[in-house]
Scaffold this motif. Structure first.
Motif, mmCIF file in Angstrom:
data_model
loop_
_atom_site.group_PDB
_atom_site.id
_atom_site.type_symbol
_atom_site.label_atom_id
_atom_site.label_comp_id
_atom_site.label_asym_id
_atom_site.label_seq_id
_atom_site.Cartn_x
_atom_site.Cartn_y
_atom_site.Cartn_z
ATOM 1 N N LYS A 46 0.935 -1.216 -0.209
ATOM 2 C CA LYS A 46 0.392 0.231 0.112
ATOM 3 C C LYS A 46 0.762 1.060 0.087
ATOM 4 N N VAL A 49 3.133 1.632 -3.416
ATOM 5 C CA VAL A 49 1.460 2.654 -4.820
ATOM 6 C C VAL A 49 1.261 3.674 -4.392
ATOM 7 N N GLU A 53 2.439 7.541 -6.886
ATOM 8 C CA GLU A 53 1.230 7.952 -7.150
ATOM 9 C C GLU A 53 1.198 9.358 -6.469
ATOM 10 N N SER A 155 -5.349 -1.271 -11.474
ATOM 11 C CA SER A 155 -5.658 -1.029 -10.114
ATOM 12 C C SER A 155 -6.827 -1.993 -9.028
ATOM 13 N N TYR A 158 -3.857 -4.284 -8.453
ATOM 14 C CA TYR A 158 -3.377 -3.542 -6.533
ATOM 15 C C TYR A 158 -4.157 -3.668 -5.513
ATOM 16 N N LEU A 236 5.928 -1.500 -9.305
ATOM 17 C CA LEU A 236 5.847 -0.395 -9.267
ATOM 18 C C LEU A 236 6.989 0.826 -9.731
ATOM 19 N N ASP A 239 6.142 1.060 -12.785
ATOM 20 C CA ASP A 239 4.976 2.598 -13.038
ATOM 21 C C ASP A 239 5.556 3.360 -13.201
#
Length: 346
Positions: A46, A49, A53, A155, A158, A236, A239
Motif C-alpha cells: 500500500k 503504491v 502515485e 488498479s 493492486y 511499481l 510504474d
C-alpha cells in the motif's frame, strides 16, 4: 518594467521550487521501493503504491482519505469472514476465506449495517476510458479507483493485493500481455486465477487464447507466473519510471534507467522493464551526436531487443487486448474455472 521583472523572477523561482519538489518526490519513492527490495521486513505494498502515485501528483495525494476507504473495505471483508463460512474444509480454510471475502467486496453487491440502517456496497466496475493511461497516468491509479469506484487491470489487482495485506494474507500478482491479475494457491485446487475486471476465476486457457503468450514466455516466467513481493515492487518501479516520463518527457533517461535496472535485477525476465530500458537506450542513441558512440550503443540495443524476443515477450495491440478482455464475459462458460463454483457461501 522593474515590477514586471520582479514578477517574472518570482514566477520562475516558484516554478523551479515546484519542479525540484516533484523531482525529490520521485527520488524518495524510488528510495522507498529500493529499500523494500533490500529489506523484506520493510515491504508494504500500500505504501509503495501510494508513493508512486503521490510523486506523479506532486504531493497532492490525500492518503488520509484513501486509508479511510481502505479501512472500510478491509472491515467489510472482515465482516464477511466473520458472518459466513466457505464450503471448504482444508487446513488453509482461514486464508481462502479471506481471499473470497476480498473477491466478494470487490466484485459483488454487499449489504452492511451502520447505526442499525442497511446500506449497500456496490462492486467496483471497469473503466474503459483511457484504459492504458495515454491521457493521464492517473487513470491507472488505485487512488482514482477508490475515488471513482472504477478501475482497470492494474488498479483493481493492486487494490486486491493491498486489501489482502491488510487482512494478513498473501496475494500474488501475475502478468499476461498488457494485463495484471491475481494468482492464488489453495490446498484443494492448487494454483488458480482471480480476474477482477470481470469478476470470475478463469482457467489458463483464457490467457493462452490471447494468442500472444509464447511457450517460452511461460517457461521463463514472463507471463502467468505468481509474482513474489520483490517482483511486485519491480512492477511499481516501472510504474514510477513511466510516471516520470509523463511528467518529464524530455528527460535524459538517467532516472528511468535507474528504475528499469533495479526492476530487472529484482525480476530478470520482466518484459515491460526490459522494453523500457531498451526504449530509453534507443532515445539516448537518437540524441547522441557522436556517431561512433551511437554505433556502439546501437549494437548493444540490438542485443537487448533480441533477448526480449528470445525470452518470449510479446506485446498485444491495444484493440486486440480490449477484445480479449471482453471475451471473458461473452464466453464465460468456456473459460470459467468450474471447480471453484463448489466453494459457496453458507
Amino acid at each position: 518594467m522593474k515590477k514586471y521583472l520582479i514578477y517574472c523572477i518570482l514566477f520562475f523561482s516558484c516554478f523551479c521550487t515546484t519542479a525540484q519538489k516533484q523531482e525529490k518526490l520521485f527520488e524518495q519513492s524510488y528510495a522507498l521501493l529500493d529499500s523494500m527490495l533490500e529489506d523484506k521486513t520493510a515491504f508494504n505494498f500500500k505504501k509503495a503504491v501510494f508513493s508512486t502515485e503521490n510523486a506523479y501528483l506532486n504531493g497532492k495525494l490525500d492518503t488520509r482519505a484513501l486509508n479511510k476507504n481502505i479501512a472500510f473495505y478491509t472491515n467489510l471483508a472482515k465482516s464477511i469472514v466473520a458472518s459466513k463460512t466457505l464450503v471448504y474444509g482444508e487446513k488453509d480454510r482461514e486464508t481462502v476465506n479471506k481471499w473470497f471475502s476480498i473477491f466478494q467486496v470487490m466484485c459483488d453487491t454487499v449489504p452492511f449495517y451502520l447505526k442499525e440502517r442497511q446500506y449497500i456496497s456496490k462492486p467496483f466496475g471497469y473503466d474503459f476510458t483511457d484504459v492504458f493511461g495515454h491521457q493521464s497516468k492517473e487513470s491507472l491509479f488505485v487512488s482514482k479507483l477508490l475515488t471513482n469506484h472504477k478501475g482497470n487491470c492494474r488498479s483493481l489487482p493492486y487494490l486486491y493485493k493491498i486489501l489482502a495485506e491488510e487482512l494478513g494474507v498473501d496475494a500474488n500478482l501475475a502478468l499476461a500481455p498488457n494485463h495484471v491479475y491475481i494468482k492464488h494457491k489453495s490446498e484443494r485446487h492448487g494454483w488458480y486465477n482471480t480476474e477482477l475486471t470481470s469478476g470470475i476465476f478463469p482457467i489458463d486457457a483464457w490467457i493462452m487464447a490471447s494468442g500472444f503468450v509464447h511457450v517460452d514466455a511461460i517457461t521463463n516466467g514472463v507471463y502467468m507466473k505468481a509474482l513474489d513481493n520483490k517482483e511486485s515492487i519491480a512492477l511499481l518501479l516501472v510504474d514510477l519510471a513511466n510516471n516520470y516520463n509523463a511528467i518529464y518527457p524530455e528527460n535524459d533517461g538517467t532516472f528511468v534507467l535507474k528504475c528499469a535496472e533495479t526492476a530487472i535485477k529484482a525480476y530478470p525476465h520482466f518484459g515491460t522493464a526490459l522494453i523500457l530500458r531498451a526504449e530509453t537506450h534507443k532515445k539516448q542513441i537518437e540524441e547522441e551526436k557522436d556517431n561512433q558512440v551511437a554505433s556502439k550503443r546501437f549494437t548493444l540495443l540490438e542485443k537487448e531487443y533480441q533477448h526480449i524476443h528470445e525470452i518470449g515477450y510479446r506485446n498485444m495491440p491495444e484493440q486486440m487486448y480490449l477484445n480479449w478482455l471482453v471475451s471473458l464475459k461473452t464466453e464465460r462458460n468456456k473459460y470459467e474455472n468450474k471447480n471453484l463454483n463448489t466453494i459457496n457461501k453458507k
